[in-house]
Design a protein around this motif. Structure first.
Motif, PDB file in Angstrom:
ATOM      1  N   GLU A  40    -104.383 -21.173-117.951  1.00  0.00           N
ATOM      2  CA  GLU A  40    -104.464 -21.890-119.230  1.00  0.00           C
ATOM      3  C   GLU A  40    -105.045 -21.002-120.332  1.00  0.00           C
ATOM      4  O   GLU A  40    -104.570 -21.015-121.477  1.00  0.00           O
ATOM      5  CB  GLU A  40    -105.330 -23.138-119.069  1.00  0.00           C
TER       6      GLU A  40
ATOM      7  N   HIS B  13    -110.719 -30.992-114.339  1.00  0.00           N
ATOM      8  CA  HIS B  13    -109.707 -30.454-115.252  1.00  0.00           C
ATOM      9  C   HIS B  13    -108.988 -29.245-114.653  1.00  0.00           C
ATOM     10  O   HIS B  13    -107.776 -29.062-114.867  1.00  0.00           O
ATOM     11  CB  HIS B  13    -110.362 -30.046-116.580  1.00  0.00           C
ATOM     12  N   PHE B  14    -109.717 -28.410-113.922  1.00  0.00           N
ATOM     13  CA  PHE B  14    -109.136 -27.205-113.325  1.00  0.00           C
ATOM     14  C   PHE B  14    -109.616 -27.085-111.880  1.00  0.00           C
ATOM     15  O   PHE B  14    -110.814 -27.031-111.625  1.00  0.00           O
ATOM     16  CB  PHE B  14    -109.550 -25.953-114.120  1.00  0.00           C
TER      17      PHE B  14
ATOM     18  N   ARG C 119    -109.444 -30.767-121.502  1.00  0.00           N
ATOM     19  CA  ARG C 119    -108.921 -29.505-120.982  1.00  0.00           C
ATOM     20  C   ARG C 119    -109.007 -28.376-122.015  1.00  0.00           C
ATOM     21  O   ARG C 119    -109.367 -27.243-121.682  1.00  0.00           O
ATOM     22  CB  ARG C 119    -107.461 -29.729-120.546  1.00  0.00           C
TER      23      ARG C 119
END
Length: 210
Positions: free
Chosen positions: A53, A43-44, A5
């Motif tokens: 983030e 991850h997203f 991430r």
């Protein structure tokens, strides 16, 4: 390549500086990292989640900018440093203010700095409400100011051709728009000076309220 991430976030910030907020996509990020888009989406789930983030990372790492270099009991020093440091932090990235605007923090780390500032304001006699109003006003002013500043100068020192002062004034008939012609150089140049002038208005307003 195995990515995590943090690697995706860092690559997002790098890409932001290169191509700007509008062109930043998860698919483009996958190309940058040489991985499949599905890996990024693992991850997203969305661009908005990635921006949350990225903004949290920028605000966390810029936290030191928001605190006075030397200890001071003067609340104006703390408030001024908060505003000027926030502007510096946002200006460190292309479209930094637009990127941060409307995002949600993914950790409480950036709040540690404002907790320190809030405690200092309380020691100076501020109520919680007065401190919140002051800091949020400075935050909103700074965010909107930098948005406009970065529209004119997408990269530091490089003026967008859409904001040419000469071209703007050429379109304004001096007999009809004498004020706007004089305002051009104030609105679209010397942002350091105008930011400080606006911040001073906020601080003086708080002084009167206190």
């Amino acid at each position: 390549m195995k990515i995590n991430r943090d690697m995706v976030t860092r690559a997002g910030l790098k890409l932001l500086n290169e191509i700007g907020l509008e062109q930043l996509t998860l698919r483009r990020l996958g190309v940058e990292l040489n991985v499949q888009a599905a890996t990024i989406y693992w991850h997203f789930k969305s661009k908005e989640e990635l921006l949350d983030e990225m903004a949290t990372t920028v605000l966390t790492e810029g936290a030191a900018n928001l605190l006075p270099r030397r200890k001071s009991s003067n609340w104006r020093v703390w408030a001024s440093r908060y505003g000027e440091g926030l502007r510096r932090t946002l200006m460190a990235y292309r479209d930094g203010a637009r990127m941060v605007s409307g995002t949600r923090l993914t950790t409480t780390d950036p709040l540690k700095t404002t907790e320190t500032i809030g405690a200092q304001l309380a020691a100076s006699g501020f109520s919680v409400r007065a401190a919140v109003v002051l800091l949020s006003t400075i935050y909103n002013y700074t965010l909107s100011f930098v948005m406009e500043e970065q529209a004119v100068f997408p990269t530091p020192g490089e003026r967008s051709p859409f904001y040419s002062i000469e071209a703007r004034n050429a379109r304004l008939d001096p007999a009809i728009f004498p004020y706007h012609r004089q305002a051009s150089s104030i609105l679209f140049d010397r942002y350091d000076r105008r930011y400080k002038e606006g911040l001073e208005l906020i601080l003086k307003g708080m002084e009167l309220k206190l």
